[in-house]
Design a protein around this motif. Structure first.
Motif, PDB file in Angstrom:
ATOM      1  N   UNK A  38      16.520   0.916  -2.552  1.00  0.00           N
ATOM      2  CA  UNK A  38      16.366  -0.466  -2.997  1.00  0.00           C
ATOM      3  C   UNK A  38      15.248  -1.094  -2.181  1.00  0.00           C
ATOM      4  N   UNK A  39      14.340  -1.802  -2.849  1.00  0.00           N
ATOM      5  CA  UNK A  39      13.186  -2.379  -2.161  1.00  0.00           C
ATOM      6  C   UNK A  39      13.347  -3.881  -1.951  1.00  0.00           C
ATOM      7  N   UNK A 131       9.197   1.159   6.554  1.00  0.00           N
ATOM      8  CA  UNK A 131       9.019   2.232   5.585  1.00  0.00           C
ATOM      9  C   UNK A 131       8.941   1.574   4.218  1.00  0.00           C
ATOM     10  N   UNK A 132       7.897   1.906   3.458  1.00  0.00           N
ATOM     11  CA  UNK A 132       7.722   1.287   2.144  1.00  0.00           C
ATOM     12  C   UNK A 132       8.425   2.099   1.068  1.00  0.00           C
ATOM     13  N   UNK A 133       8.516   1.515  -0.116  1.00  0.00           N
ATOM     14  CA  UNK A 133       9.128   2.183  -1.265  1.00  0.00           C
ATOM     15  C   UNK A 133       8.364   3.461  -1.616  1.00  0.00           C
ATOM     16  N   UNK A 134       7.089   3.552  -1.210  1.00  0.00           N
ATOM     17  CA  UNK A 134       6.255   4.733  -1.466  1.00  0.00           C
ATOM     18  C   UNK A 134       6.351   5.765  -0.350  1.00  0.00           C
ATOM     19  N   UNK A 149       5.967  -9.995   4.421  1.00  0.00           N
ATOM     20  CA  UNK A 149       5.127  -8.799   4.433  1.00  0.00           C
ATOM     21  C   UNK A 149       4.659  -8.468   3.013  1.00  0.00           C
ATOM     22  N   UNK A 150       3.398  -8.055   2.858  1.00  0.00           N
ATOM     23  CA  UNK A 150       2.835  -7.823   1.521  1.00  0.00           C
ATOM     24  C   UNK A 150       3.122  -6.428   0.955  1.00  0.00           C
ATOM     25  N   UNK A 151       4.267  -5.848   1.294  1.00  0.00           N
ATOM     26  CA  UNK A 151       4.653  -4.532   0.784  1.00  0.00           C
ATOM     27  C   UNK A 151       6.134  -4.544   0.426  1.00  0.00           C
ATOM     28  N   UNK A 152       6.544  -3.600  -0.412  1.00  0.00           N
ATOM     29  CA  UNK A 152       7.959  -3.438  -0.754  1.00  0.00           C
ATOM     30  C   UNK A 152       8.580  -2.518   0.287  1.00  0.00           C
ATOM     31  N   UNK A 153       9.559  -3.036   1.024  1.00  0.00           N
ATOM     32  CA  UNK A 153      10.121  -2.349   2.187  1.00  0.00           C
ATOM     33  C   UNK A 153      11.517  -1.828   1.873  1.00  0.00           C
ATOM     34  N   UNK A 154      11.830  -0.611   2.372  1.00  0.00           N
ATOM     35  CA  UNK A 154      13.170  -0.054   2.229  1.00  0.00           C
ATOM     36  C   UNK A 154      13.866   0.084   3.582  1.00  0.00           C
ATOM     37  N   UNK A 155      13.076   0.076   4.673  1.00  0.00           N
ATOM     38  CA  UNK A 155      13.643   0.251   6.013  1.00  0.00           C
ATOM     39  C   UNK A 155      12.765  -0.465   7.031  1.00  0.00           C
ATOM     40  N   UNK A 156      13.412  -1.090   8.022  1.00  0.00           N
ATOM     41  CA  UNK A 156      12.717  -1.631   9.190  1.00  0.00           C
ATOM     42  C   UNK A 156      13.188  -0.806  10.373  1.00  0.00           C
ATOM     43  N   UNK A 157      12.248  -0.171  11.059  1.00  0.00           N
ATOM     44  CA  UNK A 157      12.588   0.706  12.178  1.00  0.00           C
ATOM     45  C   UNK A 157      12.923  -0.097  13.437  1.00  0.00           C
ATOM     46  N   UNK A 158      13.929   0.371  14.182  1.00  0.00           N
ATOM     47  CA  UNK A 158      14.235  -0.220  15.489  1.00  0.00           C
ATOM     48  C   UNK A 158      13.165   0.200  16.486  1.00  0.00           C
ATOM     49  N   UNK A 159      12.759   1.479  16.437  1.00  0.00           N
ATOM     50  CA  UNK A 159      11.690   1.980  17.288  1.00  0.00           C
ATOM     51  C   UNK A 159      10.367   1.557  16.669  1.00  0.00           C
ATOM     52  N   UNK A 160       9.595   0.792  17.389  1.00  0.00           N
ATOM     53  CA  UNK A 160       8.318   0.326  16.854  1.00  0.00           C
ATOM     54  C   UNK A 160       8.344  -1.123  16.404  1.00  0.00           C
TER      55      UNK A 160
END
Length: 172
Positions: A38-39, A131-134, A149-160
Motif C-alpha cells: 500500500x502506498x 522505500x518507494x512503491x517502485x 515527500x514527492x514520491x509514493x512511499x511504502x516504508x520509512x526506515x528507522x536506520x537512516x
C-alpha cells in the motif's frame, strides 16, 4: 489533524513509526508481495532546518545527576539531542528523554553549574530514508517541516531517518 492546502485533499492519515522490517501498514516487508504494498505520501511534521537547534542559559544546578531543569520552558529540546557546554565533556551528552519542556534526563550523570550556556543539537542533519512503491530506496536530506515527500512511499526506515525528523504522517 494536519490542515493546509497540501493535506486537505487526503482521506486519512496514520502516524508513522519508522521500521527496517515493516511496511507503513504494519505488514512484514519480507512476506508481503510487492504487488500488495500500500502506498502513501509522507508528511514531515518536524524537521530542524539548522544545527545547533537551540541554546539555553537558564538551567538549574545539576550535581552528579541525570536530571536537568530549565527555568524557562524550551519545547525545542528533544530526546536524542546532544547537549554541550558548561562543565559537560567536550563531546557532550545525549538527552535520553524529555519529561516536559522544562525538564529532561541525560544519558549519564553529570554536574552542571546553574545558568550555564548549553547548546542542543543532533549528531547529524535531518534525513529521512524511504522505500518507494517502485522498490527504490531514497534518502531526503533536510526536508522542510510541513513538506509532503514527492514520491509514493511504502516504508520509512528507522536506520537512516535521523537528525530530529519526527511527527511523520502517512497520508492516503
Amino acid at each position: 489533524m494536519i490542515r493546509n492546502y497540501y493535506t486537505d485533499s487526503y482521506k486519512s492519515g496514520i502516524t508513522v513509526t519508522p521500521s527496517d522490517t515493516l511496511l507503513l501498514d504494519g505488514r512484514t516487508k519480507s512476506t508481503t508481495p510487492q504487488g500488495a504494498w500500500k502506498e502513501y505520501n509522507i508528511y514531515i511534521g518536524e524537521s530542524p532546518t539548522a544545527l545547533p537547534v537551540t541554546t539555553t542559559s537558564d538551567n538549574t544546578v545539576v550535581s552528579n545527576s541525570t536530571n536537568v531543569g530549565l527555568a524557562s520552558p524550551n519545547a525545542q529540546v528533544k530526546a536524542g539531542m546532544r547537549v554541550t557546554g558548561g562543565t559537560l565533556p567536550a563531546a557532550g551528552v545525549l538527552i535520553a528523554s524529555v519529561t516536559n519542556s522544562s525538564n529532561y534526563v541525560l544519558a549519564s550523570a553529570q554536574s552542571i553549574a546553574a545558568n550555564s550556556t548549553l547548546t542542543y543539537s543532533y549528531d547529524s542533519e535531518a534525513k529521512i530514508k524511504v522505500l518507494t512503491i517502485n522498490n527504490e530506496v531514497i534518502t531526503f536530506v533536510k526536508p522542510a517541516q510541513g513538506f509532503v515527500l514527492p514520491v509514493s512511499v511504502v516504508q520509512v526506515y528507522a536506520t537512516g531517518t535521523e537528525g530530529g525528523i519526527s511527527d511523520l504522517v502517512a497520508l492516503s
